[in-house]
Design an enzyme around this catalytic site. Structure first.
Site, short mmCIF file in Angstrom:
data_model
loop_
_atom_site.label_atom_id
_atom_site.label_comp_id
_atom_site.label_asym_id
_atom_site.label_seq_id
_atom_site.Cartn_x
_atom_site.Cartn_y
_atom_site.Cartn_z
N TYR A 155 0.85 -1.20 0.00
CA TYR A 155 0.00 0.00 0.00
C TYR A 155 0.88 1.23 0.00
CZ TYR A 155 -4.94 -0.82 0.02
OH TYR A 155 -6.20 -1.10 -0.39
N THR B 172 -4.25 2.92 -22.46
CA THR B 172 -4.07 1.71 -21.67
C THR B 172 -2.64 1.25 -21.86
OG1 THR B 172 -4.93 0.51 -23.57
CG2 THR B 172 -6.45 0.86 -21.75
N ARG C 283 -2.55 -4.84 -17.61
CA ARG C 283 -3.88 -4.27 -17.83
C ARG C 283 -4.03 -3.06 -16.93
NH1 ARG C 283 -7.40 -7.20 -20.79
NH2 ARG C 283 -9.28 -5.99 -21.08
N ASP D 20 -7.16 9.76 -26.96
CA ASP D 20 -7.15 8.44 -26.33
C ASP D 20 -6.44 7.52 -27.32
OD1 ASP D 20 -7.71 5.84 -25.52
OD2 ASP D 20 -9.74 6.30 -24.86
N GLU E 298 -0.58 4.80 -0.83
CA GLU E 298 -1.43 5.90 -1.33
C GLU E 298 -0.62 7.18 -1.40
OE1 GLU E 298 -5.00 6.19 1.00
OE2 GLU E 298 -5.76 4.29 0.19
N LYS F 280 -3.30 -3.95 -24.46
CA LYS F 280 -3.51 -3.87 -25.92
C LYS F 280 -2.16 -3.96 -26.63
CE LYS F 280 -7.84 -1.28 -25.77
NZ LYS F 280 -7.97 -0.52 -24.55
N1 DSN Z 1 -13.18 -2.60 -25.48
C1 DSN Z 1 -11.91 -2.28 -26.07
C2 DSN Z 1 -11.84 -2.71 -27.49
O1 DSN Z 1 -11.99 -3.89 -27.75
O2 DSN Z 1 -11.61 -1.91 -28.38
C3 DSN Z 1 -11.57 -0.87 -25.92
O3 DSN Z 1 -11.45 -0.54 -24.58
#
Ligand code: DSN
Length: 432
Positions: A54, A226, A235, A200, A56, A229
């Site tokens: 932890y 993110t 994640r 984004d 914070e 991906k």
């Molecule tokens: N849900 C994701 C996608 O598959 O594009 C984006 O966050």
């Protein structure tokens, strides 16, 4: 090497399910455009004992003691993120992409403000103002999207909408747009109406790193992403921004905090508690990997593969939304077919090609069945596939779609062929 020996012993049910998923992903073509493969190193950091910690607050300013090492972990992640993207400020604490985007609303806007973004059926993300999400409930979405005929942004229409509606913030980013996004065109519009421009880049961050997609950092106030991906990290989410707020005097005169500080405060304590330091460690590892030439080559190859796949499918007579791709994804357009996007996605999955059904611009079918299938190349590229492999992938997709009415007679053979084909490649995080 046997993976997870302790888990195997203590919780065989979960161990077996992980093994099954691993086997499934090793024998199928993972073409979900928002997925790729994290390395063993990333997974090891994420699975480390830092999960217990932890802390914070932020490095050097925590509400707990004992942070000598975790401060260094978080600082490394921050410095690597700034270096990777050339940003002035980075926050690596958002638990994922949606919380990262939520923090931007809290830092920049007041409840009820107008936000320009793409609705989900047009290729946007839930958090860009979609009506069932907090962003469409607490804020007012001004929608925009690709032209239904060309499948591309029409900047004149977007400018007219922005000038008429005067949103306080414009989201630029997509989950299903196969073309490059020209951030400087959006920046001109945002400047004309004194709106924040927020990119984004969750779907395309590796392409930006590889230099095969325009870079939002020089012309956006905030960039969100993110780290899973195509970036192949854990994640989680992160934020990049300028330090100063160019609209401080106009919109935030009552705040003593600059943009960087307001974003940090929006994440913690505004929306989150303790940072996930095991995940931040994994993020730092992924950023280090992304700083290498190998990673840049991967980013370049993702686009080459997507183009090769698109060309091959077009050559076989299939239609693609927007006519093709210059990114990591393509959307098969089945508006002229008797079968739906959902029919095709199910048939593809039975055959070993995992993708998702998706709306196409100008779709007349409902979002629950759609006329499209979104296909992405990041995972296949992470396995080491090249353009010539995309020919084979296109052949399988073609066979599935042509035989969709009696697909069950074909799935066994195709599934077997794909499984054998996959066995020739390494898979980061599974079989390196
Ligand atoms: N849900 C994701 C996608 O598959 O594009 C984006 O966050």
């Amino acid at each position: 090497m046997e993976r997870y020996p302790n888990l195997k012993e203590s919780d065989p049910e979960i161990y077996d399910l992980i093994q099954h998923e691993s086997e499934y992903e090793s024998t199928t073509l993972k073409m979900i455009a928002s997925e790729s493969y994290a390395s063993y190193s990333v997974l090891e950091a994420c699975g480390s004992m830092l999960t217990d910690k932890y802390a914070e607050g932020y490095p050097g300013s925590r509400y707990y003691e004992g942070n000598e090492f975790v401060d260094q972990v978080e600082n490394l992640a921050i410095e690597r993120a700034k270096l990777l993207f050339g940003a002035e400020h980075a926050n690596v604490q958002p638990y994922s992409g949606s919380p990262a985007n939520h923090a931007v609303y809290r830092a920049l806007l007041k409840t009820g403000d107008k936000v320009m973004g793409m609705p989900v059926p047009s290729g946007g993300h839930l958090t860009h103002g979609w009506r069932v999400n907090f962003s469409g409930i607490d804020y007012e979405q001004v929608p925009y999207g690709p032209n239904p005929v060309t499948g591309r942004f029409d900047m004149n229409v977007i400018r007219e909408t922005a000038k008429r509606e005067r949103p306080r913030m414009i989201w630029v980013g997509a989950t299903a747009y196969p073309h490059k996004i020209e951030y400087k065109d959006f920046a001109e519009i945002a400047n004309e109406i004194d709106a924040y421009l927020v990119a984004d880049i969750a779907h395309i961050n590796a392409l930006i790193i590889a230099g095969v997609h325009p870079d939002p950092v020089p012309c956006c106030d905030v960039v969100t992403s993110t780290s899973h991906k195509m970036l192949r990290g854990p994640r989680a989410g992160f934020l990049l921004s300028t330090v100063e707020d160019r609209f401080q005097a106009k919109y935030h005169l009552d705040s003593k905090f600059n943009l960087a500080k307001r974003l940090d405060r929006a994440v913690f304590p505004g929306l989150q508690g303790g940072p996930h330091l095991h995940i931040i460690a994994g993020m730092a590892v992924a950023f280090k990997e992304a700083l290498t030439d190998d990673f840049k080559n991967y980013g370049v190859q993702i686009v080459k593969n997507a183009k090769a796949l698109a060309d091959s499918l077009l050559g076989k007579g299939w239609r693609l939304a927007g006519g093709g791709t210059d990114t990591h994804l393509l959307i098969l357009d089945f508006r002229n077919e008797k079968f739906t996007g959902k029919d095709a996605a199910i048939a593809l999955a039975k055959s070993g090609i995992i993708a998702n059904f998706n709306m196409v611009p100008g779709d007349f079918r409902s979002p629950f069945i759609t006329s499209g299938v979104r296909l992405g190349t990041p995972s296949l590229t992470a396995m080491g596939m090249k353009e010539q492999d995309m020919e084979l992938v296109a052949n399988w997709i073609d066979r599935v779609c042509k035989n969709i009415n009696n697909i069950d007679q074909h799935t066994k053979n195709i599934r077997q062929e794909i499984s054998e084909f996959c066995s020739k490649f390494k898979i980061p995080g599974i079989r390196e």
